[in-house]
Write an enzyme that holds these catalytic residues in place. Sequence first.
Site, PDB file in Angstrom:
ATOM      1  N   THR A   1      42.022  71.907  14.202  1.00 20.88           N
ATOM      2  CA  THR A   1      42.667  73.080  14.300  1.00 20.88           C
ATOM      3  C   THR A   1      41.270  74.077  14.980  1.00 20.88           C
ATOM      4  OG1 THR A   1      43.108  73.905  12.220  1.00 20.88           O
ATOM      5  CG2 THR A   1      44.952  72.162  13.789  1.00 20.88           C
ATOM      6  N   GLY A   2      40.684  74.248  14.550  1.00 13.04           N
ATOM      7  CA  GLY A   2      39.913  75.820  14.947  1.00 13.04           C
ATOM      8  C   GLY A   2      40.323  75.990  16.211  1.00 13.04           C
TER       9      GLY A   2
ATOM     10  N   VAL B   1      37.476  76.708  18.146  1.00 16.93           N
ATOM     11  CA  VAL B   1      36.304  75.961  19.290  1.00 16.93           C
ATOM     12  C   VAL B   1      36.474  74.035  18.828  1.00 16.93           C
ATOM     13  CG1 VAL B   1      33.331  74.304  18.155  1.00 16.93           C
ATOM     14  CG2 VAL B   1      34.587  76.969  18.151  1.00 16.93           C
TER      15      VAL B   1
ATOM     16  N   SER C   1      47.097  72.154   7.339  1.00 18.51           N
ATOM     17  CA  SER C   1      46.461  71.997   8.294  1.00 18.51           C
ATOM     18  C   SER C   1      47.208  70.486   8.632  1.00 18.51           C
ATOM     19  CB  SER C   1      45.854  71.983   9.787  1.00 18.51           C
ATOM     20  OG  SER C   1      45.508  73.317   9.553  1.00 18.51           O
TER      21      SER C   1
ATOM     22  N   CYS D   1      25.729  79.918  19.333  1.00 19.28           N
ATOM     23  CA  CYS D   1      26.277  79.803  20.914  1.00 19.28           C
ATOM     24  C   CYS D   1      25.307  81.098  21.187  1.00 19.28           C
ATOM     25  CB  CYS D   1      27.949  80.516  20.409  1.00 19.28           C
ATOM     26  SG  CYS D   1      28.219  81.888  19.694  1.00 19.28           S
TER      27      CYS D   1
ATOM     28  N   GLN E   1      27.936  89.880  23.883  1.00 14.37           N
ATOM     29  CA  GLN E   1      28.371  88.248  22.877  1.00 14.37           C
ATOM     30  C   GLN E   1      29.771  88.913  23.227  1.00 14.37           C
ATOM     31  OE1 GLN E   1      25.106  88.202  20.530  1.00 14.37           O
ATOM     32  NE2 GLN E   1      26.919  87.393  19.664  1.00 14.37           N
TER      33      GLN E   1
ATOM     34  N   SER F   1      35.007  85.670  20.964  1.00 12.33           N
ATOM     35  CA  SER F   1      35.829  85.344  20.786  1.00 12.33           C
ATOM     36  C   SER F   1      34.694  84.059  19.971  1.00 12.33           C
ATOM     37  CB  SER F   1      36.044  84.289  21.499  1.00 12.33           C
ATOM     38  OG  SER F   1      35.091  83.899  22.465  1.00 12.33           O
ATOM     39  N   GLY F   2      33.376  85.348  19.883  1.00  8.35           N
ATOM     40  CA  GLY F   2      31.981  84.679  19.228  1.00  8.35           C
ATOM     41  C   GLY F   2      32.153  85.025  16.958  1.00  8.35           C
TER      42      GLY F   2
ATOM     43  N   LYS G   1      19.168  84.589  14.416  1.00  6.22           N
ATOM     44  CA  LYS G   1      19.133  82.823  14.713  1.00  6.22           C
ATOM     45  C   LYS G   1      18.668  82.701  16.285  1.00  6.22           C
ATOM     46  CE  LYS G   1      23.494  82.476  12.560  1.00  6.22           C
ATOM     47  NZ  LYS G   1      25.283  83.298  12.570  1.00  6.22           N
TER      48      LYS G   1
ATOM     49  N   HIS H   1      29.166  84.645  26.886  1.00  6.30           N
ATOM     50  CA  HIS H   1      28.430  85.638  26.646  1.00  6.30           C
ATOM     51  C   HIS H   1      27.631  86.131  27.750  1.00  6.30           C
ATOM     52  CE1 HIS H   1      29.709  85.328  22.054  1.00  6.30           C
ATOM     53  NE2 HIS H   1      28.863  84.654  22.116  1.00  6.30           N
TER      54      HIS H   1
END
Length: 358
Positions: free
Chosen positions: A21-22, A24, A50, A139, A166, A169-170, A235, A264
């Site tokens: 449900t997230g 992504v 959920s 991402c 970026q 939405s990241g 990262k 991005h």
Amino acid sequence: MTPGTSDARTSRPTLAVVGATGAVGTVLLRILSQRADIWGEIRLVASPRSAGRKLAVRGTETEVLALSEDVFDGVDIALFDVPDEIAAHWAPVAAARGAVVVDNSGAFRMDPDVPLVVPEVNPHAVHARPRGIVANPNCTTLSMIVALGALHASYGLRELVVSSYQAVSGAGRAGVETLRQQMALVAGTELGTHPGDVRRAVGDNTGPFPEPVALNVVPWAGTPCEGGWSSEEMKVRDESRKILGLPKLPVAVTCVRVPVVTTHSMTVHARFQDEVTVHGAREVLATAPGVVLFDNPEAGEFPTPADVVGTDPTWVGRVRRALDDPTALELFVCGDNLRKGAALNAAQIAELVAAERT
């Protein structure tokens, strides 16, 4: 139903989507509906709050199940898109129940016993997974690594300098909501012409960002690390080294948040072992799987987030040889951080694992 259809479907691997449900997870369900139908049952899993919701996947309304140990019984592959701490607990549980876990969190990416896989770059790595877990890169890394992997295979990468731009939405749905709220506050005003005027208009409504992102850029993404670096910057460095098999690759990264909803962008300065040419680099990029070369600045053609959003490839433009170094290239790349940057790469990894069954 044609004869044998039921048996054929039940012989296909069972897939669980954890975090369905997230943000992504929502994109992942769309991607599963668009790609080849290789799955038998697709089981949707999320937090207890959920559970009971119904979501469409491959044209079927499917009820969301609450995350529990039993939900992994009979699951062949489990795609996880949940926060790090939840993945750290539940991914080993799923693996112990017999599922191969493809994890999109940062919990296992640098674990030496967990492969970090980009199918266009290091597909072979997926087969060595002693913990039963395969990690999906961040991402930001995924926005550039497919293009860099192709160039590295041809020229041998020896140094990397990157600046990221970026999308909000990241930072999840909270990032998108924050940008839209701030845009509503500044729209139709003369803000952005005096020091601090945007900050005063926005007030404390900065959401997951340390400063306003509307009418602004914020040179920070992630959490603090030693030496003034951010977790997002580390990262990119650490994951690029692992994916490319270059553990000592010099990498310098600055991550910047910009007022873009999704996709991005990155400027890349890449140095190689030997002299490179723009013509040669263009040939490599034009034929690389998962890459679109879109590079004609004289005609105003280069990738931008507004054009790339919702697409799968890494888009590359502004390909130039460095002015003062014949072994270096300058690139501008864009990639949808919710598709290839998260959901699509995870789905591709799952397909690699599923292919082992045949």
